[in-house]
Design an enzyme around this catalytic site. Structure first.
Site, mmCIF file in Angstrom:
data_model
loop_
_atom_site.group_PDB
_atom_site.id
_atom_site.type_symbol
_atom_site.label_atom_id
_atom_site.label_comp_id
_atom_site.label_asym_id
_atom_site.label_seq_id
_atom_site.Cartn_x
_atom_site.Cartn_y
_atom_site.Cartn_z
ATOM 1 N N GLN A 1 -8.801 2.426 2.947
ATOM 2 C CA GLN A 1 -8.526 1.195 3.684
ATOM 3 C C GLN A 1 -9.790 0.665 4.342
ATOM 4 O O GLN A 1 -10.129 -0.516 4.217
ATOM 5 C CB GLN A 1 -7.452 1.475 4.749
ATOM 6 C CG GLN A 1 -7.051 0.244 5.541
ATOM 7 C CD GLN A 1 -6.331 -0.773 4.678
ATOM 8 O OE1 GLN A 1 -5.367 -0.437 4.005
ATOM 9 N NE2 GLN A 1 -6.787 -2.015 4.672
ATOM 10 N N ARG B 1 -8.386 -3.767 -1.792
ATOM 11 C CA ARG B 1 -8.071 -2.355 -2.032
ATOM 12 C C ARG B 1 -8.258 -2.055 -3.526
ATOM 13 O O ARG B 1 -8.787 -1.020 -3.905
ATOM 14 C CB ARG B 1 -6.622 -2.043 -1.625
ATOM 15 C CG ARG B 1 -6.308 -2.162 -0.142
ATOM 16 C CD ARG B 1 -6.957 -1.077 0.677
ATOM 17 N NE ARG B 1 -6.582 0.262 0.249
ATOM 18 C CZ ARG B 1 -5.441 0.889 0.549
ATOM 19 N NH1 ARG B 1 -4.569 0.311 1.346
ATOM 20 N NH2 ARG B 1 -5.189 2.112 0.100
ATOM 21 N N ARG C 1 -1.474 11.000 -0.727
ATOM 22 C CA ARG C 1 -1.077 10.488 0.593
ATOM 23 C C ARG C 1 -0.166 11.535 1.214
ATOM 24 O O ARG C 1 0.896 11.826 0.678
ATOM 25 C CB ARG C 1 -0.353 9.148 0.456
ATOM 26 C CG ARG C 1 0.378 8.738 1.711
ATOM 27 C CD ARG C 1 0.840 7.316 1.698
ATOM 28 N NE ARG C 1 -0.287 6.412 1.839
ATOM 29 C CZ ARG C 1 -0.170 5.117 2.117
ATOM 30 N NH1 ARG C 1 1.019 4.566 2.257
ATOM 31 N NH2 ARG C 1 -1.239 4.354 2.227
ATOM 32 N N HIS D 1 -7.719 7.122 6.897
ATOM 33 C CA HIS D 1 -7.349 6.235 5.788
ATOM 34 C C HIS D 1 -8.644 5.600 5.242
ATOM 35 O O HIS D 1 -8.888 4.408 5.412
ATOM 36 C CB HIS D 1 -6.379 5.163 6.290
ATOM 37 C CG HIS D 1 -5.629 4.456 5.205
ATOM 38 N ND1 HIS D 1 -5.789 4.744 3.864
ATOM 39 C CD2 HIS D 1 -4.712 3.451 5.271
ATOM 40 C CE1 HIS D 1 -4.997 3.938 3.164
ATOM 41 N NE2 HIS D 1 -4.331 3.159 3.984
ATOM 42 N N ASP E 1 -3.086 -2.605 13.773
ATOM 43 C CA ASP E 1 -2.227 -1.866 12.841
ATOM 44 C C ASP E 1 -0.900 -1.620 13.564
ATOM 45 O O ASP E 1 -0.797 -1.843 14.780
ATOM 46 C CB ASP E 1 -2.921 -0.542 12.457
ATOM 47 C CG ASP E 1 -2.134 0.275 11.426
ATOM 48 O OD1 ASP E 1 -1.215 -0.283 10.793
ATOM 49 O OD2 ASP E 1 -2.437 1.482 11.272
ATOM 50 N N CYS F 1 -4.248 -3.801 8.155
ATOM 51 C CA CYS F 1 -4.176 -3.060 6.887
ATOM 52 C C CYS F 1 -2.865 -3.323 6.153
ATOM 53 O O CYS F 1 -2.791 -3.125 4.936
ATOM 54 C CB CYS F 1 -4.339 -1.567 7.145
ATOM 55 S SG CYS F 1 -3.101 -0.905 8.277
HETATM 56 N N1 CP Z 1 -2.441 -0.446 3.849
HETATM 57 C C1 CP Z 1 -1.785 0.476 3.119
HETATM 58 O O1 CP Z 1 -2.264 1.587 2.851
HETATM 59 O O2 CP Z 1 -0.575 0.056 2.660
HETATM 60 P P1 CP Z 1 0.532 0.938 1.951
HETATM 61 O O3 CP Z 1 1.113 1.862 2.996
HETATM 62 O O4 CP Z 1 1.539 -0.063 1.454
HETATM 63 O O5 CP Z 1 -0.095 1.713 0.840
HETATM 64 N N1 NVA Z 2 -1.238 3.687 10.484
HETATM 65 C C1 NVA Z 2 -0.335 3.339 9.412
HETATM 66 C C2 NVA Z 2 -1.095 2.791 8.247
HETATM 67 C C3 NVA Z 2 -0.254 2.362 7.077
HETATM 68 C C4 NVA Z 2 -1.076 1.868 5.930
HETATM 69 C C5 NVA Z 2 0.480 4.560 9.023
HETATM 70 O O1 NVA Z 2 -0.082 5.649 8.943
HETATM 71 O O2 NVA Z 2 1.677 4.406 8.793
#
Ligand code: CP
Ligand code: NVA
Length: 306
Positions: free
Chosen positions: A132, A292, A102, A129, A224, A264
């Protein structure tokens, strides 16, 4: 056909996505049959941003497949002190059987994939993502029985989640309408690629500034956060600009009567979604979060059991 890595749904065929769904469904129904599938394997998990779902679902998932996850937070690697991504990828490949990352820049995940000799899984970048979106479409499939011809409306910020949902929609045969303020549209390049795929797979990928227009006839309404990770300083300004994009009960009433609400997570109640929608029977956000785990187990199994 799957390559070495899992970086973007745009890279996959509809059959690839379907294969992940089928495997995830089987794994979810019979988890005990997969207890030793990745026995002794290690997944290195690089997190340059925080996480609840991604971290826990990958770590629990690899454990349930017989392996171990190694959490590598922002300050745990020499990356912060100038070691290159390429060298990090080469070194981790000597110890681990897979890498989940990430990151902020999407190029970081791309570089990891280029230089790692083991599979690299995108656990969210500023651009995409994909894990997701796979879990999301799997969840809709569970609820609705099939996906072809259904419509998803995404309302809010044209961000990483919106991008992966657009790429995913074309591969599962769903229409997608995205409603965002004018200055927060999805990335034009992503839109172009998704629209090109939409032509091939005979679905609609649309963008509008009008949330009500987007949710018309929608089977799923999705939102989101308005400020993603890394945009914390813009939050107050964004809250004002995005106000009329809140998924309220009134907006939900413009969708199909049996429309589902998805997010999400993490969610901010009464910002991007009204608390009464988030906590309504139409909301499937926790099934979505659970999936997930199942879909990522299927992804790890597919890439690492070779
Ligand atoms: N939806 C998602 O990826 O959540 P986190 O940021 O908690 O991993
Ligand atoms: N769009 C959000 C998604 C988190 C799972 C971010 O990038 O923070």
């Amino acid at each position: 056909m799957f390559g070495k890595d899992f970086i973007s749904i745009h890279d996959f065929t509809p059959d690839d996505v379907e294969a992940i769904f089928e495997l995830a469904k089987t794994m979810k129904a019979n988890p005990a049959n997969y207890r030793t599938s990745l026995s002794g394997q290690v997944l290195a998990m690089i997190f340059q941003k925080p996480s609840t779902r991604t971290r826990v679902s990958f770590e629990v998932g690899i454990y349930q497949l017989g392996g171990t996850g190694l959490y590598l937070g922002a300050n745990d690697l020499q990356l912060g002190r100038g070691e290159t991504i390429a060298d990090t990828a080469r070194v981790l490949s000597r110890y681990a059987n897979g890498i989940m990352a990430r990151t902020f820049g999407h190029d970081v995940v791309m570089d990891l994939a280029q230089f790692a000799t083991v599979p690299v899984i995108n656990g969210l970048t500023d651009l995409l993502h994909p894990c997701q979106a796979v879990a999301d479409y799997f969840t809709i499939r569970e609820k609705k029985g099939n996906l072809r011809g259904l419509k998803l409306a995404y309302v809010g910020d044209g961000n990483n989640v919106a991008h992966s949902l657009m790429f995913g929609a074309t591969k599962v045969g769903m229409h997608i309408a995205v409603a965002t303020p004018k200055s927060y549209t999805p990335d034009p390049n992503i839109m172009k690629l998704a629209k090109a795929d939409a032509k091939i797979f005979n679905v609609k990928v649309e963008w509008t500034t009008d949330a009500e227009q987007a949710v018309r006839d929608a089977d799923v309404v999705y939102t989101d956060v308005w400020a993603s990770m890394g945009q914390e300083k813009e939050r107050a300004r964004r809250v004002k600009i995005f106000k009329k994009y809140q998924v309220s009960q009134r907006l939900m009433s413009k969708a199909r009567p049996d429309a589902l609400f998805m997010h999400c997570l993490p969610a901010h109640r009464d910002e991007e979604v009204a608390a009464e929608v988030m906590d309504s029977p139409q909301s499937i956000v926790f099934d979505e979060a659970e999936n997930r785990l199942h879909t990522q187990k299927a992804i790890m199994y597919t890439l690492m059991r070779r």
